[in-house]
Scaffold this active site. Structure first.
Site, PDB file in Angstrom:
ATOM      1  N   ASP A 182       0.874  -1.171   0.000  1.00  0.00           N
ATOM      2  CA  ASP A 182       0.000   0.000   0.000  1.00  0.00           C
ATOM      3  C   ASP A 182       0.917   1.229   0.000  1.00  0.00           C
ATOM      4  O   ASP A 182       2.104   1.110   0.303  1.00  0.00           O
ATOM      5  CB  ASP A 182      -0.867  -0.056   1.261  1.00  0.00           C
ATOM      6  N   GLU A 232      -3.148  21.203  -0.312  1.00  0.00           N
ATOM      7  CA  GLU A 232      -3.687  22.560  -0.387  1.00  0.00           C
ATOM      8  C   GLU A 232      -3.659  23.207   1.000  1.00  0.00           C
ATOM      9  O   GLU A 232      -3.332  24.379   1.159  1.00  0.00           O
ATOM     10  CB  GLU A 232      -5.108  22.555  -0.957  1.00  0.00           C
ATOM     11  N   GLY A 235      -5.001   3.292  -3.313  1.00  0.00           N
ATOM     12  CA  GLY A 235      -6.295   3.906  -3.631  1.00  0.00           C
ATOM     13  C   GLY A 235      -6.132   5.369  -3.992  1.00  0.00           C
ATOM     14  O   GLY A 235      -7.097   6.046  -4.343  1.00  0.00           O
ATOM     15  N   ARG A 288      -5.732   4.295  -7.745  1.00  0.00           N
ATOM     16  CA  ARG A 288      -7.194   4.288  -7.629  1.00  0.00           C
ATOM     17  C   ARG A 288      -7.737   2.853  -7.628  1.00  0.00           C
ATOM     18  O   ARG A 288      -8.685   2.516  -8.314  1.00  0.00           O
ATOM     19  CB  ARG A 288      -7.829   5.078  -8.784  1.00  0.00           C
ATOM     20  N   LYS A 348      -6.988  -5.081  -5.306  1.00  0.00           N
ATOM     21  CA  LYS A 348      -5.671  -5.378  -4.720  1.00  0.00           C
ATOM     22  C   LYS A 348      -5.505  -6.891  -4.571  1.00  0.00           C
ATOM     23  O   LYS A 348      -4.463  -7.451  -4.925  1.00  0.00           O
ATOM     24  CB  LYS A 348      -5.535  -4.706  -3.351  1.00  0.00           C
ATOM     25  N   ASP A 353      -1.565  -1.012   5.924  1.00  0.00           N
ATOM     26  CA  ASP A 353      -1.858  -0.559   7.291  1.00  0.00           C
ATOM     27  C   ASP A 353      -3.323  -0.250   7.535  1.00  0.00           C
ATOM     28  O   ASP A 353      -3.684   0.148   8.628  1.00  0.00           O
ATOM     29  CB  ASP A 353      -1.017   0.689   7.619  1.00  0.00           C
ATOM     30  N   ASP A 403      -6.558  -2.726   3.015  1.00  0.00           N
ATOM     31  CA  ASP A 403      -5.478  -3.654   2.629  1.00  0.00           C
ATOM     32  C   ASP A 403      -5.742  -5.080   3.092  1.00  0.00           C
ATOM     33  O   ASP A 403      -4.960  -5.978   2.799  1.00  0.00           O
ATOM     34  CB  ASP A 403      -4.139  -3.181   3.214  1.00  0.00           C
TER      35      ASP A 403
END
Length: 1205
Positions: A400, A504, A683, A798, A804, A824, A828
């Site tokens: 991940d 941002e 993701g 994504r 996965k 984690d 996952d």
């Protein structure tokens, strides 16, 4: 009761139809129960009180050896066949079954505890018009529940109402997709009007029809029928189990899916029994051994039949046969007798020893202080004890990104303003200095509104801003004004930013610390504090960000009446729109951008443009017309944006760092040297994943090419994958060659394998979620596998949790390689369960991954030590153990075989019965265990420094069918020496006093003494690393043998137990003869010398990497720990992504009046959880403005529509 019905339903022939549509009513339990929907209880355990014994015994007897020993025990109950008592097999078998059962029960009890903890959490449920505190497990579909700030979402809910304006709620979805930036969900207005009125909610009788339970996290389809009206439901109206409510005082939701039907549980994958490749190999070998045992017994039985006919008839005069027993029956019975005598080829102690070794190696992982993380007080943990040696055979790692490779903390790192770079530190000679925690930080105490968690080290930037440099001030003014961040000021000067994306928030926080503080906003104004002076800007328009524009602009009027357009975005996009006068500045800034990209930072370019008042009035008019047009609204707005965003003046560029965990690049580098391929399955969006790929040195500038697959149709994906493959390997066949074979027990398992194809040079592959969905389809999955496996690095973006797992299973199926998945978060879990080995990082995203994992620790960098040190040692130790164990038992058994030719094939044992009983249990058990627990060819430092030592495990060189055959041949040679040398030496021998010594008992003693000494010498040769424990066990076992032998062969034992100890005086008479010791010495020499010579020649002529490193170890001192070297500066022509989410922006939401309506002032903390990762670790607090789903039916953005009105 319902769970029992569901359990026994299929057994009674009652099949449940798959659910096609879910239909339920709010506040109507009797109606909803009629559909028998699952309640909210979850179950991850395998057994219960009733099923434990039968299921566990069934699993254990699935091990062929256990079934064999059960059969052997039954044989020993037959008096005509048995030459040994039944309990000699029953007791060890019972011990093995009991030890394994206790371990399995302990693992399952932990799973039960975890389930119980989750199922017994409390939540407020609306029952009979009042809120009651109920357990999660008792919540049913159609119930209305109340959630409060920082609570976990109980089940999959339809949002009804909330405490926030516009019925918004903020949720953290880290457990689902790994992203810690907050998402926004919004209730329907018709339900939102109920507020928190329990009367209104209790009388709510809405009827919901929606899709059946599925694993799609990004999609929801349903309708709500209320008072004759039908309302559409989509993903924005749904809160999923596994999310956490944030910054929202309360909300009410209607339960749609519970427990196993929730999208989180649908994505979690099945718990499978994991076995190592050595386990599978041992099953096959045990089967081969059975065949070999049967053939040996058949040969001896035939021999018995021949002997009985030719020689046995002579003995019948004084040794009459039993009634009805003839030569044929005697031969048949001797077959089964030899099955019992020769059963030591598969000793039951093998399985006990294997479990003990694995347990010992698991403790070493648990106790390893170099894998302990003091900051969170987290040690490494081996959560399963059955997979240790497989850690030394890993070929593919699936990782991940968020929280595993990165800390998910964004920091403003560097910037370039008007051609000058800031953020670096230099010494007096002008050399670049690495920034560490000890580096002096900039003092922001002059700024009362500065964020105390923000750090910067380049003092020159603060001086430039405070001196009044126009460009520097314009730079930070742009960062303070051009964004969609929402501020929250709980106390005077205590600002919290709620941002659309973490980066941002980082940029606005940077502007705040450098004296340009974004303070508040209304739909028409932005209030900032510039260098201590409050300034209110009139906000005329927001030209919003989207996936195509890749930029965002705001148009503001200053208090002096000056009109300015501020724009930030991806460098390639902004550069196309710059005024020609900026060309020189653009070249310098490009150089800085290349440096930042080389460091793996996420960059943005900033520009501005002064506008004319009359032009602005005319543009606003056209903007208003376009934003209210019924047709071609998007296209017309885009044309207007294009028109005004040109001839911009360049200000500079920002560089934001998504902080990696410590040691990630070095770990990946070392694992790559060990020829382990790493695939990142995240993701997160593509740009972010690519940036991290560069930061981690997984993607490198020197790679020949990095392929990006981002097509939206199956045909286009296929073409892109094929084109990439043709570039990498022009000679490769168009169609993949799949090698079909059979494997496993009785060769029943069909396997398919796709061979690796040779590629010249390093390549990378980046593929997004849409394309991956097509590529995983049955028509394309082999194309994906071929192309991906040619690449050194693969990054999938994504990706859903189930995808996965599908990627892992694809590699497992067609590559026949050992895989490891590390993550984690709850997203996952399915990947961790699918891989051969699952590693959980106990980080910031809850404990779901850890609970499902086989190993866990706190930092990604510990993976290097787990594999290259513990994994390699465990594999080496297990292989050494198996080779030695089979060698000692085959040698022991083959001596019986040769002896059969000299004892009339009568199934007489060559050794004393007590020696046979104690050989595996006492004399040879502890020395081999000590070697298998403590042995190491080189120490941990050398193991880490030379990752190439890991290769033999991946190729399975140390223990395979070939190694097993060579081990048998070695045993065969040793057994010939161990039988015939003592036999020949004793055949015609007398004692030194002239008495005869050539009797069966003396020969048995000599043969077993030679055997034990040779076995001990062989063990010493195999041991690479001596400890006091090894020495004690080797010498102790030999001492125990002589002590036990002298005791058992003594007069006293014979007098007490006459029938049990018939070897009276044998040890006394034999062991005081010089020729006996000479025979022992000669036998040992003939057994050991060829082994030493063979190994010497191998090392001299064909040294392995292992031999070379061990030679180096003897010559050199310990390698020093790797020094902390500053990262080498890479210049990159590829610029990383703009710091925006890859989704539609929220300019229209920001300029909406209703959004900023505040409820009556309430004193509520933003984060009540003090241990929240957001509250502790991030440099600022912000909450996310929602990402709009692609298929949601919302009005299109109108940029500055409110201003235009």
């Amino acid at each position: 009761m319902e769970s029992l019905t569901s359990y026994f339903g299929p057994l009674c022939g009652k099949e449940e139809k798959p659910e096609e549509e879910r239909h339920f009513r709010a506040n109507d339990r009797p109606f909803n129960l009629s559909y028998r929907y699952a309640d909210n209880a979850i179950k991850t355990s395998k057994y219960n009180l009733f099923t434990f014994l039968p299921l566990n015994l069934f699993e254990q007897f699935g091990r062929l050896a256990n079934a064999y020993f059960l059969f052997l025990m039954v044989l020993q109950l037959i008096p005509q066949v048995s030459s040994l008592s039944w309990f000699t097999t029953a007791v060890p078998l019972f011990l093995v079954l009991a030890i394994t059962a206790v371990k399995d029960a302990s693992d399952d009890i932990n799973r039960h505890r975890s389930d119980k903890q989750v199922n017994n959490r409390m939540v407020d449920v609306l029952i009979d018009g009042e809120l009651r505190n109920e357990k999660w497990m008792n919540v049913q579909v159609g119930d209305i529940i109340k959630l409060e700030n920082n609570q976990f979402v109980t089940a999959d809910l339809m949002l009804l109402s909330s405490s926030e304006p516009l019925n918004l709620v903020y949720v953290e979805t880290a457990e689902l997709d790994g992203e810690t930036n907050l998402k926004v969900k919004q209730a329907l207005t018709v339900t939102g009007d109920m507020g928190d009125s329990t009367d209104s909610l209790a009388s709510f009788k809405g009827e919901v029809r929606c899709e059946p339970p599925n694993n799609r996290l990004d999609r929801f389809r349903g309708t709500l029928s209320l008072d004759g009206q039908t309302y559409s439901l989509d993903n924005d109206k749904v809160l999923l189990r596994g999310c956490t409510l944030r910054n929202t005082e309360w909300c009410f939701g209607l339960v749609i899916f519970g427990g196993p039907d929730t999208k989180l549980m649908q994505n979690s994958g099945k718990t499978t029994l994991k076995r190592t490749s050595i386990d599978h190999l041992m099953n096959v070998l045990v089967l081969c051994i059975f065949g070999f045992l049967a053939s040996m017994c058949a040969v001896l039985a035939i021999g018995n039949g021949i002997w009985e006919v030719r020689e046995g008839s002579v003995f019948t005069v004084f040794l009459p046969r039993e009634q009805g027993v003839n030569a044929a029956l005697s031969s048949f019975l001797s077959f089964w007798s030899y099955v019992i005598v020769l059963n030591t080829v598969v000793p039951i102690s093998l399985y006990v020893s294997v479990e003990i070794i694995r347990l010992g190696n698991s403790f070493f992982i648990d106790w390893d202080r170099k894998m302990y993380y003091p900051k969170s007080d987290t040690p490494a943990q081996a959560r399963t004890t059955t997979l240790n040696e497989e850690l030394g055979q890993i070929k593919y790692i699936f990782s991940d990104k968020t929280g595993t490779l990165t800390q998910n903390i964004m920091t403003f790192n560097k910037c370039s303003i008007n051609g000058k770079a800031y953020g670096e530190l230099f010494d007096f000679s002008g050399q670049r200095v690495e920034i560490t925690e000890k580096s002096e930080k900039v003092d922001f105490s002059w700024n009362q509104l500065a964020d105390p968690k923000f750090f910067f080290h380049d003092h020159s930037l603060v001086e430039t801003v405070r001196e009044g440099n126009q460009e520097a001030q314009a730079f930070f003014r742009l960062l303070a004004l051009c964004h969609t961040v929402m501020p929250e000021e709980k106390k005077e000067g205590e600002l919290y930013y709620q941002a659309q994306s973490p980066d941002e928030g980082a940029l606005v926080t940077a502007a705040r610390n450098f004296g340009f503080v974004f303070r508040s906003r209304t739909p028409e104004t932005i209030t900032a504090v510039e260098m201590g002076r409050q300034v209110v800007y009139e906000l005329l328009a927001v030209l919003d960000f989207n996936n195509v524009r890749k930029r965002m602009s705001v148009i503001v009027r200053s208090p002096e009446g000056k009109l300015t357009l501020y724009c930030k975005g991806a460098d390639t996009i902004i550069y196309e729109r710059l005024h020609p006068s900026c060309n020189k500045l653009k070249e310098v800034t490009t150089g800085h951008l290349n440096e930042y990209a080389g460091d793996g930072l996420r960059t943005l370019v900033l520009a501005y443009k002064d506008l004319d008042e009359s032009y602005m009035d005319e543009w606003k008019l056209r903007h208003h017309e376009a934003s209210t047009a019924m047709d071609d609204r998007e296209e017309r707005l885009d044309q207007l944006y294009e028109e005004i965003e040109k001839d911009l003046q360049l200000l500079g560029a920002t560089a934001v760092e998504d902080k990696l965990q410590d040691g990630v690049p070095q770990t990946i580098e070392q694992l790559a040297k060990a020829d382990i391929k790493i695939w990142v399955l995240t993701g997160d969006k593509q740009e972010t994943a690519e940036n991290i790929g560069y930061s981690c040195n997984m993607l490198r500038e020197e790679m020949k090419e990095i392929f990006v697959v981002a097509a939206n149709t199956a045909e286009a994906v296929k073409e892109e994958l094929r084109n990439a493959r043709r570039i990498m390997c022009p000679d490769s066949a168009e169609e993949p060659s799949v090698i079909k074979a059979r494997a496993g027990l009785f060769w029943l398992q069909k396997t398919e394998r796709v061979e690796d194809e040779k590629v010249d040079g390093d390549y990378g592959l980046v593929i997004n979620g849409h394309s991956l969905a097509f590529a995983l389809d049955t028509d394309l999955h082999l194309e994906l596998l071929r192309t991906a496996c040619m690449c050194q690095t693969v990054i999938c973006c994504r990706v859903t949790p189930l995808q996965k797992a599908q990627v892992v299973q694809l590699v497992k199926k067609y590559k026949q390689a050992v895989t490891l998945a590390i993550g984690d978060g709850a997203n996952d879990v399915s990947m961790i369960k699918a891989a051969h080995i699952g590693v959980g990082i106990s980080g910031q995203e809850g404990m779901q991954a850890v609970l499902s994992s086989d190993y866990s620790f706190a930092q990604f960098r510990y993976l290097q030590r787990l594999l290259l040190v513990h994994g390699r040692w465990s594999y080496l130790r297990m292989c050494k153990f198996l080779q030695y164990f089979f060698y000692k038992n085959f040698t022991f058994t083959f001596v019986h075989f040769w002896y059969a030719f000299f004892c009339g094939f009568s199934a007489q044992t060559v050794y004393d019965e007590w020696f046979i009983t104690l050989y595996n249990l006492v004399y040879t058990a502890l020395p081999v265990l000590a070697m298998s627990i403590f042995d190491q060819d080189v120490n941990d430092r050398w193991s880490s420094q030379y990752p190439q030592l890991y290769a033999p495990g991946q190729l399975n060189l140390y223990f395979s069918k070939k190694a097993f055959v060579s081990c048998m041949m070695h045993s065969c040679y040793s057994s010939l020496i161990l039988f015939f040398i003592p036999w020949a030496a004793m055949h015609d021998t007398v004692r030194d006093d002239g008495k005869d010594i050539a009797d069966y008992q003396s020969f048995a003693l000599l043969a077993q003494t030679c055997l034990l000494i040779v076995m001990s010498a062989q063990l010493c040769l195999d041991t690479s690393y001596w400890t006091a424990v090894n020495q004690f066990f080797v010498w102790g076992s030999l001492a125990a043998y002589f002590a036990v032998t002298l005791t058992m062969y003594s007069n006293g034992m014979f007098l007490i137990f006459t029938s049990s100890f018939p070897f009276i005086g044998t040890a006394r008479n034999s062991l005081n003869q010089p020729n006996v010791w000479l025979t022992v010495f000669l036998t040992s020499l003939l057994c050991i010398l060829p082994v030493v010579a063979f190994r010497f020649i191998l090392i001299q002529l064909w040294p392995t990497a292992n031999d070379k490193v061990r030679h180096k170890v003897r010559k050199e001192a310990l390698p020093a720990p790797a020094p902390r070297r500053p990262p080498t500066r890479r210049i990159s022509t590829r610029r990383s992504g703009y710091a925006f989410s890859h989704a539609q922006g929220y300019g229209d939401l920001v300029t909406s009046r209703r959004f900023l309506l505040r409820l009556p002032l309430r004193s509520r903390p933003l984060f009540t959880q003090t241990d929240s990762p957001l509250a502790q670790n991030q440099p600022q607090h912000y909450r996310t403005i929602p990402e709009e789903a692609e298929d949601s039916q919302k009005p299109p953005p109108t940029g500055g529509a409110a201003a235009a009105q």
